[in-house]
Design an enzyme around this catalytic site. Sequence first.
Site, short mmCIF file in Angstrom:
data_model
loop_
_atom_site.label_atom_id
_atom_site.label_comp_id
_atom_site.label_asym_id
_atom_site.label_seq_id
_atom_site.Cartn_x
_atom_site.Cartn_y
_atom_site.Cartn_z
N GLY A 36 0.81 -1.21 0.00
CA GLY A 36 0.00 0.00 0.00
C GLY A 36 0.84 1.26 0.00
N HIS A 42 4.35 1.63 -7.89
CA HIS A 42 3.29 0.61 -7.81
C HIS A 42 2.38 0.69 -9.04
CE1 HIS A 42 4.03 1.41 -3.35
NE2 HIS A 42 4.32 0.13 -3.46
N GLN A 66 7.79 -9.34 7.84
CA GLN A 66 9.01 -8.93 7.14
C GLN A 66 9.68 -7.72 7.79
OE1 GLN A 66 6.74 -8.19 3.39
NE2 GLN A 66 8.13 -6.47 3.13
N SER A 190 9.65 5.38 -3.33
CA SER A 190 9.49 4.43 -2.24
C SER A 190 8.43 4.99 -1.30
CB SER A 190 10.81 4.28 -1.47
OG SER A 190 10.58 3.68 -0.21
P1 AMP Z 1 6.10 -2.31 -1.49
O1 AMP Z 1 4.70 -1.79 -1.39
O2 AMP Z 1 7.16 -1.32 -1.16
O3 AMP Z 1 6.28 -3.64 -0.82
O4 AMP Z 1 6.32 -2.60 -3.04
C1 AMP Z 1 5.43 -3.38 -3.76
C2 AMP Z 1 6.00 -3.63 -5.13
O5 AMP Z 1 6.23 -2.38 -5.79
C3 AMP Z 1 7.36 -4.35 -5.08
O6 AMP Z 1 7.42 -5.30 -6.12
C4 AMP Z 1 8.33 -3.22 -5.30
O7 AMP Z 1 9.55 -3.62 -5.88
C5 AMP Z 1 7.55 -2.35 -6.26
N1 AMP Z 1 8.09 -1.00 -6.24
C6 AMP Z 1 8.30 -0.20 -5.16
N2 AMP Z 1 8.90 0.95 -5.51
C7 AMP Z 1 9.08 0.89 -6.86
C8 AMP Z 1 9.65 1.77 -7.82
N3 AMP Z 1 10.17 2.95 -7.48
N4 AMP Z 1 9.67 1.37 -9.11
C9 AMP Z 1 9.14 0.18 -9.47
N5 AMP Z 1 8.59 -0.70 -8.61
C10 AMP Z 1 8.55 -0.35 -7.33
#
Ligand code: AMP
Length: 285
Positions: A36, A42, A66, A190
């Site tokens: 989220g 995302h 995690q 991020s």
């Molecule tokens: P998270 O919500 O941070 O666990 O990320 C969920 C998914 O989004 C994971 O597969 C991440 O690698 C991807 N993701 C997060 N930040 C980025 C970004 N800047 N570019 C591409 N994918 C991303």
Amino acid sequence: MEILRTVEELRRWSRALRYSPCAEAGRRIGLVPTMGALHSGHISLIRAARAACSHVAVSIFVNPTQFGPKEDYARYPRSFEADCALAQAEDANVVFAPSIEEMYPSGAATFVEVEGLSEHLDGRFRPGHFRGVATVVAKLFIAAEADVAFFGQKDAAQVAVLRRMTADLRLSTEIVVCPIVRDADGLALSSRNSYLSAAERAQALTLSRAVRQVESLVAQGERRAARLIAAAQKIFAAEPAVRVEFIELADWSTLEPLETAAPGALFVVAAYVGSTRLIDNAILR
Ligand code: AMP
């Protein structure tokens, strides 16, 4: 767009698409696992899923297993309403947003451990992190019965762990990796960027600067890990407010350290900007 809260609902949704007598030919179910606080990174995964699949499920679950005991689980950004609006605008078919109890029923004692890989890179500094990731993603894969799941290269070590898990468990979900989405100035997007003050946001650019410098040295023919790492260290040295956790060149399959950059090698940095831990990487050409 439907919001599903239980594994049973997600499974029913997926199975109806797959097995019902009127199931469409060419049906392809895509899964986008997230925690989220959705941003353009995302969204790029949802768009890739939308382009490749007939049906798209986005999962939103801040996975407690995690996070280490001293990490940011409690304060991790949560914006469920806005996330659902974004997923809907991208034409996702369902959002899967389970409770902790739904993913970890009382007495849960089963975990997925990808040995070896889980101790490298982030896993070396975040013990148990990849075990938590592998466990929750295995649960999501089993529940969603998706044909394809979309992950970001942003978490490149996670991708390696999940590819190994999928191969070892003979799971049928294919993994697709999407490029890192960055802000105009280079900072990798991020959910944790929201923790940064204006000054920290500027300091955080050190990570992408180091990654870019290494990419350009490789483009000029430098292959020696020691030289590439030293060049990145030099960039971090110019910004003492940023505390490096690790800078490594690794094999993207095994996550073992490399002495020489071969095509497809993973260059990765992790660093703290204030109390915020950020990561960045490049797959070297
Ligand atoms: P998270 O919500 O941070 O666990 O990320 C969920 C998914 O989004 C994971 O597969 C991440 O690698 C991807 N993701 C997060 N930040 C980025 C970004 N800047 N570019 C591409 N994918 C991303």
